[in-house]
Design a protein around this motif. Sequence first.
Motif, PDB file in Angstrom:
ATOM      1  N   ASN A   1       0.830  -1.214   0.000  1.00  0.00           N
ATOM      2  CA  ASN A   1       0.000   0.000   0.000  1.00  0.00           C
ATOM      3  C   ASN A   1       0.859   1.257   0.000  1.00  0.00           C
ATOM      4  O   ASN A   1       0.551   2.248  -0.674  1.00  0.00           O
ATOM      5  CB  ASN A   1      -0.938  -0.003   1.216  1.00  0.00           C
ATOM      6  CG  ASN A   1      -2.034  -1.027   1.117  1.00  0.00           C
ATOM      7  OD1 ASN A   1      -2.386  -1.465   0.017  1.00  0.00           O
ATOM      8  ND2 ASN A   1      -2.586  -1.430   2.253  1.00  0.00           N
ATOM      9  N   ARG A   2       1.931   1.226   0.778  1.00  0.00           N
ATOM     10  CA  ARG A   2       2.827   2.382   0.845  1.00  0.00           C
ATOM     11  C   ARG A   2       3.461   2.665  -0.523  1.00  0.00           C
ATOM     12  O   ARG A   2       3.681   3.824  -0.890  1.00  0.00           O
ATOM     13  CB  ARG A   2       3.916   2.124   1.898  1.00  0.00           C
ATOM     14  CG  ARG A   2       5.002   3.171   1.972  1.00  0.00           C
ATOM     15  CD  ARG A   2       4.463   4.549   2.269  1.00  0.00           C
ATOM     16  NE  ARG A   2       3.879   4.660   3.606  1.00  0.00           N
ATOM     17  CZ  ARG A   2       3.344   5.771   4.096  1.00  0.00           C
ATOM     18  NH1 ARG A   2       3.287   6.856   3.326  1.00  0.00           N
ATOM     19  NH2 ARG A   2       2.829   5.798   5.313  1.00  0.00           N
ATOM     20  N   LEU A   3       3.699   1.605  -1.299  1.00  0.00           N
ATOM     21  CA  LEU A   3       4.295   1.757  -2.626  1.00  0.00           C
ATOM     22  C   LEU A   3       3.244   1.989  -3.707  1.00  0.00           C
ATOM     23  O   LEU A   3       3.587   2.158  -4.884  1.00  0.00           O
ATOM     24  CB  LEU A   3       5.141   0.520  -2.965  1.00  0.00           C
ATOM     25  CG  LEU A   3       6.401   0.297  -2.121  1.00  0.00           C
ATOM     26  CD1 LEU A   3       7.072  -1.021  -2.492  1.00  0.00           C
ATOM     27  CD2 LEU A   3       7.379   1.461  -2.297  1.00  0.00           C
ATOM     28  N   GLY A   4       1.977   1.965  -3.322  1.00  0.00           N
ATOM     29  CA  GLY A   4       0.906   2.239  -4.269  1.00  0.00           C
ATOM     30  C   GLY A   4       0.612   1.106  -5.223  1.00  0.00           C
ATOM     31  O   GLY A   4       0.135   1.328  -6.344  1.00  0.00           O
ATOM     32  N   VAL A   5       0.864  -0.155  -4.782  1.00  0.00           N
ATOM     33  CA  VAL A   5       0.605  -1.322  -5.625  1.00  0.00           C
ATOM     34  C   VAL A   5      -0.095  -2.398  -4.800  1.00  0.00           C
ATOM     35  O   VAL A   5      -0.200  -2.289  -3.571  1.00  0.00           O
ATOM     36  CB  VAL A   5       1.921  -1.902  -6.205  1.00  0.00           C
ATOM     37  CG1 VAL A   5       2.623  -0.883  -7.074  1.00  0.00           C
ATOM     38  CG2 VAL A   5       2.861  -2.353  -5.068  1.00  0.00           C
ATOM     39  N   ASP A   6      -0.578  -3.456  -5.476  1.00  0.00           N
ATOM     40  CA  ASP A   6      -1.113  -4.586  -4.718  1.00  0.00           C
ATOM     41  C   ASP A   6       0.012  -5.577  -4.441  1.00  0.00           C
ATOM     42  O   ASP A   6       1.154  -5.405  -4.910  1.00  0.00           O
ATOM     43  CB  ASP A   6      -2.293  -5.236  -5.441  1.00  0.00           C
ATOM     44  CG  ASP A   6      -1.923  -5.849  -6.781  1.00  0.00           C
ATOM     45  OD1 ASP A   6      -0.738  -6.177  -6.997  1.00  0.00           O
ATOM     46  OD2 ASP A   6      -2.831  -6.008  -7.625  1.00  0.00           O
TER      47      ASP A   6
ATOM     48  N   GLY B   1      14.229   8.977  -3.243  1.00  0.00           N
ATOM     49  CA  GLY B   1      14.007   8.747  -4.666  1.00  0.00           C
ATOM     50  C   GLY B   1      14.452   7.386  -5.147  1.00  0.00           C
ATOM     51  O   GLY B   1      14.697   7.191  -6.341  1.00  0.00           O
ATOM     52  N   ARG B   2      14.547   6.427  -4.231  1.00  0.00           N
ATOM     53  CA  ARG B   2      14.950   5.072  -4.614  1.00  0.00           C
ATOM     54  C   ARG B   2      13.877   4.414  -5.482  1.00  0.00           C
ATOM     55  O   ARG B   2      12.686   4.704  -5.367  1.00  0.00           O
ATOM     56  CB  ARG B   2      15.206   4.216  -3.378  1.00  0.00           C
ATOM     57  CG  ARG B   2      16.289   4.728  -2.453  1.00  0.00           C
ATOM     58  CD  ARG B   2      17.667   4.747  -3.126  1.00  0.00           C
ATOM     59  NE  ARG B   2      18.730   5.037  -2.184  1.00  0.00           N
ATOM     60  CZ  ARG B   2      19.529   4.115  -1.649  1.00  0.00           C
ATOM     61  NH1 ARG B   2      19.382   2.838  -1.989  1.00  0.00           N
ATOM     62  NH2 ARG B   2      20.470   4.465  -0.798  1.00  0.00           N
ATOM     63  N   SER B   3      14.297   3.475  -6.312  1.00  0.00           N
ATOM     64  CA  SER B   3      13.392   2.755  -7.208  1.00  0.00           C
ATOM     65  C   SER B   3      12.386   1.913  -6.424  1.00  0.00           C
ATOM     66  O   SER B   3      12.739   1.277  -5.424  1.00  0.00           O
ATOM     67  CB  SER B   3      14.207   1.846  -8.136  1.00  0.00           C
ATOM     68  OG  SER B   3      13.393   0.868  -8.737  1.00  0.00           O
ATOM     69  N   ARG B   4      11.141   1.908  -6.895  1.00  0.00           N
ATOM     70  CA  ARG B   4      10.132   1.064  -6.246  1.00  0.00           C
ATOM     71  C   ARG B   4      10.507  -0.414  -6.344  1.00  0.00           C
ATOM     72  O   ARG B   4      10.221  -1.191  -5.436  1.00  0.00           O
ATOM     73  CB  ARG B   4       8.742   1.290  -6.861  1.00  0.00           C
ATOM     74  CG  ARG B   4       8.062   2.553  -6.403  1.00  0.00           C
ATOM     75  CD  ARG B   4       6.572   2.516  -6.624  1.00  0.00           C
ATOM     76  NE  ARG B   4       6.192   2.319  -8.012  1.00  0.00           N
ATOM     77  CZ  ARG B   4       4.941   2.216  -8.430  1.00  0.00           C
ATOM     78  NH1 ARG B   4       3.945   2.280  -7.567  1.00  0.00           N
ATOM     79  NH2 ARG B   4       4.667   2.066  -9.712  1.00  0.00           N
ATOM     80  N   LYS B   5      11.123  -0.785  -7.468  1.00  0.00           N
ATOM     81  CA  LYS B   5      11.535  -2.188  -7.626  1.00  0.00           C
ATOM     82  C   LYS B   5      12.551  -2.579  -6.560  1.00  0.00           C
ATOM     83  O   LYS B   5      12.481  -3.673  -5.985  1.00  0.00           O
ATOM     84  CB  LYS B   5      12.116  -2.409  -9.021  1.00  0.00           C
ATOM     85  CG  LYS B   5      11.110  -2.301 -10.152  1.00  0.00           C
ATOM     86  CD  LYS B   5      11.783  -2.552 -11.491  1.00  0.00           C
ATOM     87  CE  LYS B   5      10.769  -2.455 -12.630  1.00  0.00           C
ATOM     88  NZ  LYS B   5      11.404  -2.713 -13.950  1.00  0.00           N
ATOM     89  N   ASP B   6      13.487  -1.677  -6.277  1.00  0.00           N
ATOM     90  CA  ASP B   6      14.517  -1.965  -5.279  1.00  0.00           C
ATOM     91  C   ASP B   6      13.916  -2.007  -3.875  1.00  0.00           C
ATOM     92  O   ASP B   6      14.300  -2.840  -3.046  1.00  0.00           O
ATOM     93  CB  ASP B   6      15.623  -0.907  -5.335  1.00  0.00           C
ATOM     94  CG  ASP B   6      16.410  -0.953  -6.647  1.00  0.00           C
ATOM     95  OD1 ASP B   6      16.231  -1.927  -7.400  1.00  0.00           O
ATOM     96  OD2 ASP B   6      17.170   0.000  -6.909  1.00  0.00           O
ATOM     97  N   ILE B   7      12.975  -1.102  -3.609  1.00  0.00           N
ATOM     98  CA  ILE B   7      12.305  -1.116  -2.299  1.00  0.00           C
ATOM     99  C   ILE B   7      11.496  -2.401  -2.146  1.00  0.00           C
ATOM    100  O   ILE B   7      11.526  -3.042  -1.091  1.00  0.00           O
ATOM    101  CB  ILE B   7      11.390   0.120  -2.145  1.00  0.00           C
ATOM    102  CG1 ILE B   7      12.212   1.407  -2.182  1.00  0.00           C
ATOM    103  CG2 ILE B   7      10.615   0.042  -0.829  1.00  0.00           C
ATOM    104  CD1 ILE B   7      11.379   2.684  -2.202  1.00  0.00           C
ATOM    105  N   ALA B   8      10.781  -2.791  -3.212  1.00  0.00           N
ATOM    106  CA  ALA B   8       9.989  -4.023  -3.171  1.00  0.00           C
ATOM    107  C   ALA B   8      10.885  -5.226  -2.919  1.00  0.00           C
ATOM    108  O   ALA B   8      10.549  -6.123  -2.135  1.00  0.00           O
ATOM    109  CB  ALA B   8       9.219  -4.195  -4.473  1.00  0.00           C
ATOM    110  N   ALA B   9      12.045  -5.256  -3.564  1.00  0.00           N
ATOM    111  CA  ALA B   9      12.994  -6.352  -3.354  1.00  0.00           C
ATOM    112  C   ALA B   9      13.453  -6.382  -1.900  1.00  0.00           C
ATOM    113  O   ALA B   9      13.615  -7.456  -1.298  1.00  0.00           O
ATOM    114  CB  ALA B   9      14.186  -6.200  -4.291  1.00  0.00           C
ATOM    115  N   GLY B  10      13.645  -5.200  -1.319  1.00  0.00           N
ATOM    116  CA  GLY B  10      14.031  -5.115   0.089  1.00  0.00           C
ATOM    117  C   GLY B  10      12.942  -5.624   1.009  1.00  0.00           C
ATOM    118  O   GLY B  10      13.228  -6.288   2.022  1.00  0.00           O
TER     119      GLY B  10
END
Length: 261
Positions: free
Chosen positions: A135-140, A175-184
């Motif tokens: 939710n914080r990243l704005g995705v499911d 400004g980190r990438s959402r993909k990198d945050i999701a991987a984390g």
Amino acid sequence: MIFVGIDIGSTASKVVVRGDVSSEFVMPTGWSSKETAKIIKDALLNDNIDVESNDVIVGATGYGRVAVDFADYVVTEITCHGLGGYEIAGKDCTIIDIGGQDTKIIKIENGIVTDFLMNDKCSAGTGKFVEIMANRLGVDINDLFNMAMTGQILPISSLCTVFAESEIINYIGEGRSRKDIAAGVVDSVAGKVAQLFGKFANSEYVILTGGLSSNKYFADSVSKKIRIPVNTSEYGRFAGALGAARNAEKKYNKERNGADS
């Protein structure tokens, strides 16, 4: 006879029907477990399964099990997830169950639970943590895992969901990438599961149950951490409900045989 297993979790409720008919379904738990139990009762009745009938035996488990006032048997989650996981695996195993509020590791030997561990409800190694971060990243949740597959892992060290979310907010601010945050996020949850799994490191066969049970990417992430293959199953999310149905069947048959004797 028909045996119904109901697993009312903190996020989703699962129902399994076994016996003369066989079916299963899942629905959001919502704000009230008692209201959810009533909806489940009505849904079963629509399928011509009357829980008030003497031919229908109901077992309940999960976070909201006490709200199932029509249950014949109310059983703990560990027992039911153990029974259900054992049936899904088809042999002795160690079960990793990722629930909404907690994560459980359950050891099955000779078909019965011999050991288990649960994490703290505040821990960042739960399904709710994944949902909050998505939710914080704005995705499911599915999108979060899809993004994580192509991202570079950013470390998330906090054990508490609130503090872990602060780390995510900081990354977003940088400004980190959402993909990198999701991987984390995925790596963090897998790491918390691996820490909990430590005492079960000699397990030979491991299966994943709960809401993430069919997610191969997550299973592979955990596998790398614990260095043991983690098996997935489309039916894994129903392990608790399946165990509740099987437990109800066992108890009913035991009581009936006792009465007959």
